[in-house]
Design an enzyme around this catalytic site. Structure first.
Site, PDB file in Angstrom:
ATOM      1  N   SER A  65     -67.976-101.859  63.148  1.00 38.03           N
ATOM      2  CA  SER A  65     -67.163-101.493  64.318  1.00 38.03           C
ATOM      3  C   SER A  65     -65.869-100.751  63.998  1.00 38.03           C
ATOM      4  CB  SER A  65     -66.837-102.736  65.137  1.00 38.03           C
ATOM      5  OG  SER A  65     -67.964-103.080  65.897  1.00 38.03           O
ATOM      6  N   LYS A  68     -65.626 -97.384  65.482  1.00 33.63           N
ATOM      7  CA  LYS A  68     -65.308 -97.158  66.902  1.00 33.63           C
ATOM      8  C   LYS A  68     -64.021 -96.348  67.073  1.00 33.63           C
ATOM      9  CE  LYS A  68     -67.832-101.128  68.919  1.00 33.63           C
ATOM     10  NZ  LYS A  68     -68.692-101.758  67.936  1.00 33.63           N
ATOM     11  N   TYR A 193     -74.733 -93.990  67.494  1.00 32.14           N
ATOM     12  CA  TYR A 193     -73.951 -95.222  67.320  1.00 32.14           C
ATOM     13  C   TYR A 193     -74.406 -95.984  66.074  1.00 32.14           C
ATOM     14  CZ  TYR A 193     -72.403-100.025  68.216  1.00 32.14           C
ATOM     15  OH  TYR A 193     -71.866-101.278  68.088  1.00 32.14           O
ATOM     16  N   TYR A 244     -61.187-107.389  69.267  1.00 32.83           N
ATOM     17  CA  TYR A 244     -61.994-107.992  70.335  1.00 32.83           C
ATOM     18  C   TYR A 244     -61.198-109.025  71.120  1.00 32.83           C
ATOM     19  CZ  TYR A 244     -65.341-106.009  67.111  1.00 32.83           C
ATOM     20  OH  TYR A 244     -65.986-105.174  66.270  1.00 32.83           O
ATOM     21  N   VAL A 262     -67.957-106.151  61.716  1.00 34.63           N
ATOM     22  CA  VAL A 262     -68.660-107.373  61.301  1.00 34.63           C
ATOM     23  C   VAL A 262     -69.044-107.389  59.816  1.00 34.63           C
ATOM     24  CG1 VAL A 262     -69.532-108.058  63.579  1.00 34.63           C
ATOM     25  CG2 VAL A 262     -70.902-106.525  62.139  1.00 34.63           C
TER      26      VAL A 262
HETATM   27  N1  GLN Z   1     -73.457-103.120  64.195  1.00 33.85           N
HETATM   28  C1  GLN Z   1     -72.751-104.103  64.965  1.00 33.85           C
HETATM   29  C2  GLN Z   1     -73.242-104.077  66.392  1.00 33.85           C
HETATM   30  O1  GLN Z   1     -73.543-102.994  66.887  1.00 33.85           O
HETATM   31  C3  GLN Z   1     -71.289-103.779  64.943  1.00 33.85           C
HETATM   32  C4  GLN Z   1     -70.481-104.779  65.703  1.00 33.85           C
HETATM   33  C5  GLN Z   1     -69.176-105.085  65.065  1.00 33.85           C
HETATM   34  O2  GLN Z   1     -68.839-104.676  63.962  1.00 33.85           O
HETATM   35  N2  GLN Z   1     -68.431-105.910  65.738  1.00 33.85           N
HETATM   36  O3  GLN Z   1     -73.306-105.094  67.027  1.00 33.85           O
END
Ligand code: GLN
Length: 316
Positions: A65, A68, A193, A244, A262
């Site tokens: 993430s 993003k 994505y 988050y 993550v």
């Molecule tokens: N690949 C993970 C997902 O799409 C990334 C989420 C994250 O890093 N929080 O759920």
């Protein structure tokens, strides 16, 4: 007050390591297993390009993430703020990062913000290019320019795992299609994505991204890659949503823009001062690195990095 030095970072790492026991390694990521639980690495790059690294800073992990914020910057460059925020909101959300319920809001079906999965898939749908390959190439070129690392690339196994484990993300995307929120090709947005999530980086690369944000969008050669008003938007959204549904906690305890993934990665941007890259794969239930979060909090406190600190006002 302690000074930033390799020795200080070594000690900070030892202090933060025990927090790894409060998290779990995300074993859906290829090559991630419990033996990685105690890994903890950090690189800090100051505004003068002094580099300090400690711990397992050479360990390479997928962006997940943290991608993003790169996607958001590219979409802002491509379409500007008004168009981007017609597609996605800019409000923090109290639910988990892959929540679907928030898309059912009666007044707007827009994802709350670009830092949650639904928002990032919407953002991916905006990134310009004639094919997924071309769009991803633009993403990678932008990222390589920011990090000055031409070797950055996607890991095929991670990409395949993102596809294989992508049921929730597919649900989010198709739900958004059903409400008319996602109007482009859904599979293409998802594919982009997944690729963006799968680019491999180490602490130095993550720190470079943080430094880029902290130094006004200027790459190491002095080229301005993104206007200030877009950077302000990205940093504000990182502060309010980058961690988050723990973003409020981090705004209070850290006080500068951060973004987690993550893989246990965290990018920190201390405006005008430094970029921070952390890798520590054990994450909590909200998706944030436990030891990495503890380390960032310690740095903020010990090095007086909180943007809202009264001390900064007096010193300034
Ligand atoms: N690949 C993970 C997902 O799409 C990334 C989420 C994250 O890093 N929080 O759920």
């Amino acid at each position: 007050m302690p000074e930033l030095s390799t020795q200080f970072l070594n000690e900070a790492i030892e202090d933060s390591k025990p927090f790894a026991s409060q998290g779990q390694v995300n074993t859906t990521i290829p090559n991630f297993d419990d033996t990685m639980k105690d890994l903890l690495g950090i690189t800090i790059i100051t505004e003068n390009f002094d580099i300090y690294s400690a711990g397992d800073y050479n360990h390479i992990v997928p962006m997940q993430s943290t991608s993003k914020i790169i996607g958001l910057m590219l979409a802002l460059k491509d379409f500007g703020k008004d168009r981007v925020f017609q597609t996605v909101g800019m409000e923090p959300m109290g639910d988990f990062f892959n929540s679907i319920s928030s898309l059912e809001s009666p007044d707007t079906h827009k994802p709350f913000n670009p830092m949650i999965n639904a928002g990032a898939i919407s953002i991916a749908s905006l990134i310009k290019g004639q094919s997924v390959e071309k769009r991803f190439e633009r993403y990678l070129t932008f990222l390589r320019d920011i990090t000055e690392n031409d070797g950055l690339q996607m890991d095929e196994d991670v990409y395949k795992a993102e596809i294989a484990n992508g049921a929730r993300n597919r649900s989010l995307a198709y739900f958004m299609q059903s409400t008319g929120t996602l109007v482009t090709d859904v599979e293409e947005a998802l594919d982009l994505y997944f690729r963006m999530n799968s680019v491999m980086m180490c602490c130095n690369d993550f720190a470079r991204v943080g430094l880029f944000l902290a130094r006004g969008g200027v790459d190491p050669d002095g080229n301005k890659l993104i206007p200030d008003h877009h950077l302000r938007t990205v940093k504000a959204i990182m502060l309010t949503s980058g961690m988050y549904n723990a973003s409020g906690h981090f705004a209070v305890e850290v006080g500068f823009p951060c973004k987690s993934g993550v893989s246990g990665s965290i990018i920190g941007a201390v405006p005008g001062k430094m970029g921070i890259g952390v890798v520590a794969p054990a994450i909590d239930g909200r998706g944030n690195s436990t030891a990495g979060g503890a380390l960032i909090k310690k740095l903020s406190k010990d090095l007086n990095l909180n943007m809202f600190g009264i001390e900064n006002v007096i010193e300034g």
